[in-house]
Scaffold this active site. Structure first.
Site, PDB file in Angstrom:
ATOM      1  N   ARG B 260       0.865  -1.182   0.000  1.00 16.44           N
ATOM      2  CA  ARG B 260       0.000   0.000   0.000  1.00 16.44           C
ATOM      3  C   ARG B 260       0.901   1.232   0.000  1.00 16.44           C
ATOM      4  O   ARG B 260       1.397   1.640   1.038  1.00 16.44           O
ATOM      5  CB  ARG B 260      -0.899  -0.018   1.248  1.00 16.44           C
ATOM      6  CG  ARG B 260      -2.106   0.914   1.158  1.00 16.44           C
ATOM      7  CD  ARG B 260      -2.787   1.060   2.510  1.00 16.44           C
ATOM      8  NE  ARG B 260      -2.014   1.937   3.370  1.00 16.44           N
ATOM      9  CZ  ARG B 260      -2.029   1.899   4.711  1.00 16.44           C
ATOM     10  NH1 ARG B 260      -2.762   1.009   5.341  1.00 16.44           N
ATOM     11  NH2 ARG B 260      -1.288   2.730   5.412  1.00 16.44           N
ATOM     12  N   HIS B 264      -3.968   4.567   4.250  1.00 22.06           N
ATOM     13  CA  HIS B 264      -5.165   3.709   4.299  1.00 22.06           C
ATOM     14  C   HIS B 264      -6.355   4.454   3.709  1.00 22.06           C
ATOM     15  O   HIS B 264      -7.115   3.929   2.918  1.00 22.06           O
ATOM     16  CB  HIS B 264      -5.470   3.298   5.737  1.00 22.06           C
ATOM     17  CG  HIS B 264      -6.892   2.852   5.916  1.00 22.06           C
ATOM     18  ND1 HIS B 264      -7.361   1.669   5.398  1.00 22.06           N
ATOM     19  CD2 HIS B 264      -7.960   3.449   6.515  1.00 22.06           C
ATOM     20  CE1 HIS B 264      -8.651   1.549   5.695  1.00 22.06           C
ATOM     21  NE2 HIS B 264      -9.047   2.609   6.349  1.00 22.06           N
ATOM     22  N   TYR B 273       2.876   5.721  11.957  1.00 21.55           N
ATOM     23  CA  TYR B 273       3.225   4.329  12.264  1.00 21.55           C
ATOM     24  C   TYR B 273       4.226   3.699  11.301  1.00 21.55           C
ATOM     25  O   TYR B 273       4.624   2.557  11.466  1.00 21.55           O
ATOM     26  CB  TYR B 273       1.957   3.465  12.336  1.00 21.55           C
ATOM     27  CG  TYR B 273       1.059   3.587  11.118  1.00 21.55           C
ATOM     28  CD1 TYR B 273       1.315   2.867   9.963  1.00 21.55           C
ATOM     29  CD2 TYR B 273      -0.045   4.440  11.135  1.00 21.55           C
ATOM     30  CE1 TYR B 273       0.506   2.994   8.854  1.00 21.55           C
ATOM     31  CE2 TYR B 273      -0.866   4.577  10.018  1.00 21.55           C
ATOM     32  CZ  TYR B 273      -0.587   3.847   8.893  1.00 21.55           C
ATOM     33  OH  TYR B 273      -1.388   3.977   7.782  1.00 21.55           O
TER      34      TYR B 273
END
Lengths: 333, 370
Positions: B260, B264, B273
Site C-alpha cells: 500500500r 489507508h 506508524y
C-alpha cells in the site's frame, strides 16, 4: 455526585483527550488495565483516543490486535475472567457487530451462567453516531442493541468532564460496560478536567438546564443541539434538559421527578425512532407518572431508515430546529 | 492448475527493473491486451491521485486510495469474462472499473451519494462494501445460487485485503466454498498493512495462500505488482472454477503480494506508524514504471504512444470528475425509497414529517448542525 474536589488542578481537554486521560490514569492506577484493539497502539487509534498510551505503557498493555472484532471482544472475556481489566476498542460502533456474539452471549452473561463464579470487568469503548461526513457504516447509533441486553451497562458522555469520570467508573465497575463516545463531539469543545482521577457514577442522569414547562431527555451528540433548542425558545417555554448519560441502567428517578414537575416531555436521539431508547424512556414515564402528563410524549429522532451516506446525513439527524419543533408540539398540545 | 506449485512459490514474470524474467513462459497475451492493461493501470493511478486531491479540496469525503494496487486489480479483472462477477471491498476501484463500472459511480459513493452504489443491471459487480471482510460469504452465496438455479458458468471473484483475512467471516466463507465447491476466486491483495498494523502483526504465518490447504483447495502467491503474473494466475483460477479437472475443486485463494504505497484513507496519516516513504524494495516494484519499462524494452510501446495514452487518460478523467463535481446531492426524501420494496405506513408518515419540516423551516435551517 462526582467524587472530586473543585479546587484541584485541572487541564483543558476535549472529549477525545479526556478519553486518553481517563485511560492513562486508570492504567497508572491499576496494572491489570490493558487496552486492545485495531490501531490502538502505535497509531494511537484512528481518532487518537489512545494516543501516547503505547509509548507510555508499551505493547503488552496497549495491544494492536489482528483485525477481528469478535476475537477482540471474546479474548477480552477470557482476559477478564482471569483477572485482567481489558478495555477493548471497537473502531466504530458499526464495526462492532462481528463481536455481538461475544458481547451478548458471553460478556453480558458470563456472571449469570457461571452462577457468579466469573465476571467480565471490561469496558468496550467505541465511537458512535453521525455528523462527521464519514463513509458508510461509520455513523451508527445502535445503542439500543446493547441497552436491551441484561448484564451490560451502557454509558454515553457528552462533555470532557463526564468522559473521564464515566470512563473511570466504567473501568472500575465489576460488570461489562459499553462506553459510547460521540464521534461528532470528540473535538467539538474543551472543558476543565481534573488532573486527578475521579468518578462520575454510572446510573445518574444530569439535569443540564432547569425548566418548568417541558422536560427533554437526551444523551451523547444530541445534547448540544437540545440545549441550543431550549435556549432558542426560552422566552416562551421553560425547558428542562436532562442528559441521561447512563442508558443502562436508566436513572428512572430523575426522569420521573422531572416529568412530575413539568407535566410534558420529549425524548431526543439520533438513532432510528422505532424501538429506539426513547421508547423505553416513554414507557417508564407512563409507568411512573402517567397522571402527571398533560400531553403525549414527543420523540424527536432519526428516521427509520439505514443511516444515509453523508450527503443526506444532515437531513437525517435531528438539530435544534427540529428539536424546537418537537418542544412546541408537546407544549402546545 | 499449476501442478502442485507451493503457495509460497511466488509467481513473477517481470523483474524489479521491468525486464522479462527468463525461464518462464510468458502469458500468451496479445500486444493490444498488454497495452490495455497498461492504460487501465495508468488510469487507475491517475484516478486515485486526482481523487485524493478532490478530497483535499472538499469535493468528496474520506477516500481509500489504491496506490500500489493497480497491477493486481487491473490484471485480475482483465482475466475475468463479462459473465463473471466482482465482489469488492472498498479499495477496489480499478477492478470494478475494468469489469464495467463507471468511475463516476465510485466517486459518487465516496461523495456520500447512494446512487453511486446503484449499479447498472448489465455490470456484474456487487456494491462497494466498507465493512472489512464481510463480503466473502456473499461471494460464496452468489456463486452457490448459480449452481442451484441457473445454468451458469460465471466465476465470482471476491476481493479483500490482508487485514480482512483475520475476520471469521473470511475463514467461514472459504470453508463453505470448499464444502459446496463453488466457482469462487478469493483474491487477497496483501498490501502489508491493515491501517497501521503490519502484516507480521496480523498473522504469525508467512503466507496467507497456504491457508487454502486447510479448506481443501489450491492457494497461490503471486507478485501483485507484476500485471502479467497476476493475469496468468487469475486466468488459470478462473478457468479452473469454470471447468475443473476430475480431482480438482473449483475455488482458489490467490494472495497478491504488494504494498500500500499510499495512506489507508485520506483520513489516515501513515507517518504516525511507518516511515515517511515506503521502503525502497517496494517502491522499486511500483507497477506503473515497471510495466512501462517492460513494454518499452520489449518493443510494445514507444514514448509517443505512451504520451498519447497518458493524455487520453487525462481527458477521460477530466470528464468523469466534471460530471461528479456538478452532481447535486439527492432529494433528501430518497432516504425512504429503498428501505423495503414497499414503504411501510410508518415510513410514509416519516417521509411526510420530513416534508413538513422542510416546508416549514427550509433546508438551510434544517441542516444547520453548527
Amino acid at each position: 455526585m462526582a467524587t472530586t474536589d473543585s479546587d484541584q488542578d485541572t487541564q483543558s481537554l476535549t472529549i477525545v483527550e479526556s478519553v486518553q486521560d481517563g485511560l492513562r490514569s486508570e492504567m497508572a492506577r491499576d496494572d491489570d488495565v490493558i487496552v486492545l484493539g485495531e490501531d490502538v497502539g502505535q497509531n494511537g487509534g484512528v481518532f487518537r483516543a489512545t494516543d501516547g498510551l503505547y509509548e507510555e505503557y508499551g505493547e503488552d498493555r496497549v495491544v494492536d490486535t489482528p483485525l477481528a472484532e469478535s476475537c477482540i471482544a471474546g479474548a477480552a472475556v477470557g482476559l477478564a475472567a482471569h483477572g485482567m481489566k481489558p478495555v477493548p476498542e471497537m473502531q466504530f460502533l458499526g464495526f462492532s457487530y462481528p463481536a455481538f456474539e461475544q458481547i451478548i452471549n458471553h460478556a453480558a452473561r458470563l456472571r449469570a451462567r457461571s452462577c457468579g463464579q466469573y465476571s467480565c470487568q471490561m469496558v468496550i469503548r467505541t465511537p458512535y453516531g453521525g455528523g462527521i461526513s464519514a463513509p458508510e457504516h461509520h455513523s451508527e447509533s445502535t445503542e439500543t442493541f446493547f441497552a436491551h441486553y441484561p448484564g451490560l451497562k451502557v454509558v454515553v458522555p457528552s462533555t470532557p468532564y463526564d468522559t473521564k469520570g464515566l470512563l473511570t467508573s466504567a473501568i472500575r465497575d465489576p460488570d461489562p460496560v459499553v462506553f459510547l463516545e460521540p464521534a461528532r463531539l470528540y473535538r467539538g469543545f474543551k472543558d476543565e478536567v481534573p488532573e486527578e482521577s475521579y468518578t462520575v457514577p454510572i446510573g445518574d442522569a444530569a439535569v443540564r438546564r432547569e425548566g418548568s414547562d417541558v422536560s427533554v431527555f437526551t444523551w451523547g451528540s444530541m445534547t448540544p443541539p437540545t440545549l441550543e433548542a431550549a435556549e432558542n425558545v426560552e422566552d416562551e417555554i421553560s425547558v428542562e434538559v436532562v442528559e441521561l448519560r447512563s442508558l443502562s441502567p436508566l436513572d428512572t428517578e430523575t426522569i420521573v421527578e422531572s416529568v412530575k414537575k413539568t407535566g410534558r416531555s420529549a425524548v431526543v436521539h439520533e438513532a432510528p425512532k422505532s424501538v429506539g431508547l426513547g421508547a423505553e424512556v416513554t414507557a417508564r414515564i407512563q409507568e411512573e407518572a402517567l397522571l402527571y402528563l398533560e400531553a403525549p410524549i414527543e420523540r424527536v429522532t432519526g428516521f427509520d431508515v439505514p443511516f444515509p451516506l453523508y450527503s443526506l446525513e444532515e437531513f437525517y439527524l435531528p438539530e435544534a430546529t427540529r428539536i424546537e419543533d418537537g418542544i412546541r408540539t408537546v407544549t402546545e398540545f | 492448475m499449476s501442478t502442485l506449485r507451493q503457495p509460497s512459490d511466488r509467481v513473477q514474470f517481470i523483474d524489479t527493473d521491468g525486464m522479462p524474467l527468463e525461464d518462464v513462459d510468458h502469458p500468451s497475451m496479445t500486444d493490444d491486451t498488454m497495452l490495455e492493461l497498461y492504460r487501465d493501470m495508468y488510469l487507475a493511478r491517475r484516478f486515485d491521485r486526482r481523487t485524493v486531491k478532490l478530497n483535499r479540496t472538499g469535493e468528496i469525503g474520506s477516500f481509500p486510495p489504491l496506490y500500489g494496487h493497480e497491477a493486481a486489480q487491473v490484471a485480475s479483472a482483465h482475466a475475468l469474462e463479462p459473465e463473471d462477477w466482482v465482489i469488492p471491498s472498498y479499495r477496489d476501484h480499478a477492478a470494478l472499473h475494468v469489469h464495467g463500472l463507471d468511475l463516476g459511480n465510485i466517486l459518487l459513493y465516496y461523495k456520500g451519494i447512494e446512487q453511486g452504489n446503484a449499479i447498472p443491471d448489465d455490470v456484474n459487480v456487487f456494491p462497494i462494501n466498507g465493512s472489512v471482510g464481510s463480503q466473502p460469504p456473499h461471494a460464496v452465496g452468489l456463486a452457490w445460487a448459480d449452481s442451484l438455479v441457473n445454468d451458469s458458468e460465471s466465476v465470482y471473484a471476491c476481493y479483500f485485503g490482508d487485514g480482512a483475512t483475520s475476520q471469521g467471516d473470511v475463514h467461514e466463507a472459504m470453508n463453505f466454498a470448499g464444502v459446496f465447491d463453488t466457482p469462487n476466486v478469493f483474491f487477497c491483495q496483501n498490501n502489508q498493512w491493515a491501517i497501521s498494523v503490519p502484516f507480521e502483526k496480523q498473522t504469525a504465518a508467512d503466507s496467507l495462500a497456504s491457508r487454502a490447504q486447510g479448506y481443501g483447495f489450491e492457494g497461490i502467491q503471486v507478485d501483485g505488482m507484476d500485471p502479467l503474473a497476476v493475469y496468468d494466475v487469475m486466468r488459470t483460477a478462473v478457468e479452473k472454477a469454470k471447468s475443473p479437472a476430475d480431482d480438482e475443486l473449483r475455488p482458489t485463494f490467490i494472495e497478491a503480494m504488494l504494498y500500500r504505497l499510499g495512506a489507508h484513507s485520506t483520513a489516515d496519516d501513515p507517518t504516525k506508524y511507518r516511515g515517511d516513504e515506503p521502503p525502497e524494495e517496494w517502491q522499486e516494484k511500483d507497477p506503473i514504471p515497471r510495466f512501462r519499462t517492460y513494454l518499452i524494452e520489449t518493443g510494445r510501446l514507444d514514448e509517443e504512444e505512451d504520451d498519447a495514452i497518458r493524455s487520453s487518460v487525462e481527458d477521460e478523467l477530466a470528464d468523469v470528475i466534471e460530471t461528479v463535481k456538478s452532481t447535486e446531492p439527492p432529494d433528501p426524501e430518497q432516504m425512504f425509497d429503498h428501505v423495503y420494496e414497499e414503504a411501510t405506513p410508518l415510513l410514509e408518515d416519516q417521509r411526510e414529517q420530513l416534508e413538513y419540516l422542510r416546508e416549514t423551516y427550509g433546508d438551510d435551517e434544517l441542516t444547520d448542525h453548527e
